[in-house]
Design a protein around this motif. Structure first.
Motif, PDB file in Angstrom:
ATOM      1  N   MET A   1       0.831  -1.214   0.000  1.00 16.03           N
ATOM      2  CA  MET A   1       0.000   0.000   0.000  1.00 16.03           C
ATOM      3  C   MET A   1       0.862   1.259   0.000  1.00 16.03           C
ATOM      4  SD  MET A   1      -3.004   1.323  -0.055  1.00 16.03           S
ATOM      5  CE  MET A   1      -4.115  -0.010   0.394  1.00 16.03           C
TER       6      MET A   1
ATOM      7  N   THR B   1       3.826   1.589  -1.223  1.00 17.96           N
ATOM      8  CA  THR B   1       4.400   1.727  -2.560  1.00 17.96           C
ATOM      9  C   THR B   1       3.408   2.401  -3.506  1.00 17.96           C
ATOM     10  OG1 THR B   1       5.721  -0.260  -2.219  1.00 17.96           O
ATOM     11  CG2 THR B   1       5.438   0.499  -4.489  1.00 17.96           C
ATOM     12  N   LEU B   2       2.150   1.994  -3.427  1.00 20.67           N
ATOM     13  CA  LEU B   2       1.128   2.588  -4.288  1.00 20.67           C
ATOM     14  C   LEU B   2       0.928   4.060  -3.973  1.00 20.67           C
ATOM     15  CD1 LEU B   2      -1.679  -0.119  -4.604  1.00 20.67           C
ATOM     16  CD2 LEU B   2      -0.029   0.615  -6.311  1.00 20.67           C
TER      17      LEU B   2
ATOM     18  N   ALA C   1       6.687   1.691  -8.845  1.00 17.69           N
ATOM     19  CA  ALA C   1       5.979   0.742  -7.990  1.00 17.69           C
ATOM     20  C   ALA C   1       6.419  -0.683  -8.278  1.00 17.69           C
ATOM     21  CB  ALA C   1       4.467   0.896  -8.185  1.00 17.69           C
TER      22      ALA C   1
ATOM     23  N   GLU D   1       8.787  -3.556  -5.813  1.00 19.55           N
ATOM     24  CA  GLU D   1       8.382  -4.916  -5.455  1.00 19.55           C
ATOM     25  C   GLU D   1       9.272  -5.979  -6.089  1.00 19.55           C
ATOM     26  OE1 GLU D   1       4.469  -6.243  -5.551  1.00 19.55           O
ATOM     27  OE2 GLU D   1       3.587  -4.455  -4.632  1.00 19.55           O
TER      28      GLU D   1
ATOM     29  N   ILE E   1      -0.046  -3.351 -11.228  1.00 23.61           N
ATOM     30  CA  ILE E   1       0.520  -3.272  -9.878  1.00 23.61           C
ATOM     31  C   ILE E   1      -0.564  -3.007  -8.845  1.00 23.61           C
ATOM     32  CG2 ILE E   1       1.082  -0.808  -9.851  1.00 23.61           C
ATOM     33  CD1 ILE E   1       3.305  -3.675  -8.575  1.00 23.61           C
ATOM     34  N   VAL E   2      -1.615  -2.258  -9.250  1.00 17.89           N
ATOM     35  CA  VAL E   2      -2.740  -2.032  -8.343  1.00 17.89           C
ATOM     36  C   VAL E   2      -3.461  -3.352  -8.077  1.00 17.89           C
ATOM     37  CG1 VAL E   2      -4.994  -0.926  -8.104  1.00 17.89           C
ATOM     38  CG2 VAL E   2      -3.058   0.398  -8.943  1.00 17.89           C
TER      39      VAL E   2
ATOM     40  N   ARG F   1      -2.194  -6.373  -8.345  1.00 18.85           N
ATOM     41  CA  ARG F   1      -1.292  -7.240  -7.587  1.00 18.85           C
ATOM     42  C   ARG F   1      -1.319  -6.893  -6.096  1.00 18.85           C
ATOM     43  NH1 ARG F   1       3.460 -10.230  -8.633  1.00 18.85           N
ATOM     44  NH2 ARG F   1       5.044 -10.081  -6.996  1.00 18.85           N
ATOM     45  N   SER F   2      -1.530  -5.621  -5.769  1.00 18.87           N
ATOM     46  CA  SER F   2      -1.532  -5.193  -4.370  1.00 18.87           C
ATOM     47  C   SER F   2      -2.790  -5.619  -3.623  1.00 18.87           C
ATOM     48  CB  SER F   2      -1.401  -3.669  -4.293  1.00 18.87           C
ATOM     49  OG  SER F   2      -2.579  -3.038  -4.750  1.00 18.87           O
TER      50      SER F   2
ATOM     51  N   VAL G   1      -5.595  -3.984  -3.766  1.00 19.04           N
ATOM     52  CA  VAL G   1      -6.391  -2.793  -3.445  1.00 19.04           C
ATOM     53  C   VAL G   1      -7.757  -2.847  -4.128  1.00 19.04           C
ATOM     54  CG1 VAL G   1      -6.538  -0.293  -3.765  1.00 19.04           C
ATOM     55  CG2 VAL G   1      -4.427  -1.323  -2.954  1.00 19.04           C
TER      56      VAL G   1
END
Length: 431
Positions: free
Chosen positions: A1, A3-4, A32, A36, A292-293, A295-296, A298
Motif C-alpha cells: 500500500m 508503494t502505491l 511501484a 516490489e 501493480i494495483v 497485484r496489491s 487494493v
C-alpha cells in the motif's frame, strides 16, 4: 500500500509539472514495480505493457480517428455547418443553435470532443462574431457543445471502455445516441434562454430550397454513423472492421469532394499516427499501473468496502460521477478511463449495475471534466481560438456546464433512458 501511495504521489507531482500523461503514468508505475520486483522491473513492465495494447478491439480506435481526420479535412465541416444553419438557424439563438446542431451532426464523424472543438470551433466562432455575437458567449457554446462528440457513434472512448470492460461496442454506440440528443436539446434550450434575454441577434429565415440543398450536400457524410452502427448490429462486420469501413468510406468521400490533395494525406497520416502513438502509450502505461494495483489487492479491498458501505446503485454511481469530475481536472479522459475502469468494475459488478449504463455515465462524466474549471483542456483550446482570457472563458461556460451536469444526473438516475435503444435492439423490455 505504501508503494502505491508513493507511486500515485509521484504521478500527481509529475502531472502538476506538466510532464506528458503517458510518461507520468509510466514512470510512476515502473517505480511501484521496481519497489516490489527490483531489477525484474524491465522485462515485467515490457510484457505487461505489450499485453495491455494487444487487443483486436483497440485497433478500431486509430481507424475511427483517421476517418474523422479525413472527413474533417475533406470539406465535411463546411457542409455540416451549412445543414445545421438551414435546419435551426431561425430558432431563438440563431447561430448559437446552429453551433449545437453542427456539433451533434459532426459528432457522428469524429467521436472526439477535441476534434469537434478544433474542427468546427474556428468556423463557428468566426461566423458568430461576424453576426454580432459576444465572443465569450460564442466560445462558451462552442466548448459546451463539443463534449457531445464522444456520446454519438462512432466514439473512441466507447471503444476503449468496451475493450476494458468486455462490453459490446455496438450496444455502447446505441446507448450513446439518446444521451447525445438530450445533451444537444438541453444546450439548445439554454441558448434559447440567452436569446430571450437579448444576448443573441435574430437570424433571417432560410428557404426550403436552401434546406434541401444543404441536406443533399451533407447526406453522404451523415450516412457514416448509420453504416457503422447498422453494420455492427446486422452482424455484417465487427467494430474493428466497422472502423476500417468508415475510413474507406471517408476516403471515397474525400476523393469525390476533391478538397484534399495527395500531399495533404501524408500530413493526415502523420497526425493520426502521432495521436495513435500517444493513445496506445497511455493505454500501455496505464495497464502497467493497473497491474501493480491489482497485484496489491487494493481493487478487491475497494470493491468489498463499496459493496458493504454503498447501499444502492445510484449511490455508487454518484460517487463515480464525483470521482470522474475531479479526475477530469488534471487527467485526460482516455488515461482516466483506462485507470479508473478496472478499479471500479468489481464494485459495479457486486451491485449488479448494467455495464453499458455505467460506461456511458463514466464517459460523459470524464467529457464534462474537460470543461471543468480551472484546468479543463477544452477551455484552453476554445479560449485560444476565440482569443479571450481563460478567466473570461470560465465565467462564460458556467451556465452551460451546469446544464450538462443536470443532464448527467438525469442519465445517472434513470438507466432506462440510456438503455432504451440497446434493449429495443435485442428485443428486451425497455423498463
Amino acid at each position: 500500500m505504501t508503494t502505491l501511495l508513493i507511486a500515485f504521489g509521484l504521478l500527481f507531482v509529475l502531472m502538476c509539472l506538466r510532464v506528458p500523461v503517458a510518461i507520468s503514468i509510466g514512470l510512476a508505475a515502473m517505480l511501484a514495480v521496481a519497489a516490489e520486483l527490483g531489477w525484474k522491473v524491465f522485462p515485467v513492465s515490457a510484457q505487461v505493457m505489450v499485453d495491455g495494447v494487444n487487443s483486436f478491439v483497440l485497433i478500431a480506435a486509430p481507424f475511427f480517428m483517421l476517418a474523422g481526420e479525413i472527413m474533417n479535412r475533406g470539406g465535411l465541416t463546411r457542409r455540416i455547418f451549412r445543414l445545421a444553419n438551414a435546419l435551426v438557424g431561425r430558432l431563438p439563438g440563431g447561430l448559437g443553435q446552429v453551433n449545437v446542431m453542427a456539433s451533434m451532426l459532426f459528432a457522428g464523424m469524429t467521436g472526439s470532443a477535441i476534434s469537434d472543438a478544433v474542427g468546427l470551433g474556428a468556423m463557428e466562432i468566426e461566423a458568430m462574431r461576424e453576426r454580432g455575437y459576444d465572443r465569450k458567449l460564442s466560445a462558451a457554446i462552442t466548448a459546451a457543445s463539443s463534449v457531445i462528440g464522444p456520446m454519438i457513434p462512432p466514439s473512441v472512448p466507447m471503444v476503449i471502455y468496451g475493450a476494458l470492460a468486455g462490453v459490446s461496442i455496438g450496444s455502447l454506440f446505441l446507448a450513446g445516441l439518446v444521451p447525445g440528443i438530450l445533451m444537444g436539446v438541453a444546450l439548445m434550450i439554454t441558448v434559447a434562454i440567452y436569446a430571450k434575454l437579448g444576448y443573441c441577434p435574430v437570424e433571417e429565415k432560410v428557404g426550403r430550397t436552401e434546406i434541401l440543398g444543404a441536406l443533399w450536400a451533407a447526406l453522404p457524410s451523415l450516412a457514416l454513423p448509420v453504416i457503422v452502427v447498422g453494420g455492427i448490429y446486422s452482424g455484417f462486420f465487427t467494430p474493428t472492421e466497422a472502423a476500417v469501413v468508415a475510413t474507406a468510406y471517408a476516403g471515397v468521400l474525400a476523393m469525390l469532394y476533391r478538397e484534399i490533395s495527395p500531399r495533404e494525406y501524408a500530413g493526415i497520416l502523420i497526425r493520426v499516427g502521432s495521436a495513435t502513438g500517444a493513445l496506445f502509450l497511455i493505454v500501455a502505461a496505464t495497464a502497467l499501473l493497473g497491474w501493480i494495483v491489482t497485484r496489491s489487492g487494493v481493487m478487491i479491498e475497494v470493491a468489498l468496502w463499496l459493496g458493504a458501505n454503498v447501499s444502492s446503485q445510484f449511490e455508487l454511481l454518484l460517487m463515480v460521477v464525483a470521482l470522474c469530475l475531479v479526475v477530469g481536472l488534471f487527467m485526460e479522459p482516455i488515461a482516466a478511463l483506462v485507470l479508473l475502469v478496472p478499479i471500479l468494475l468489481p464494485a459495479v459488478k457486486i451491485l449488479q449495475i448494467d455495464l453499458v449504463h455505467f460506461g456511458i455515465v463514466v464517459i460523459l462524466s470524464l467529457m464534462i471534466g474537460l470543461l471543468t474549471p480551472p484546468v479543463g483542456l477544452i477551455l484552453f483550446v476554445v479560449a485560444k481560438i476565440a482569443e479571450i482570457s481563460i478567466q473570461q472563458m470560465i465565467k462564460a461556460i458556467m451556465p452551460f456546464l451546469l446544464t450538462l451536469i443536470v443532464v448527467l444526473l438525469i442519465l445517472t438516475a434513470f438507466p432506462a433512458v440510456v438503455l432504451v435503444l440497446p434493449r429495443l435492439a435485442y428485443g428486451l423490455p425497455v423498463w
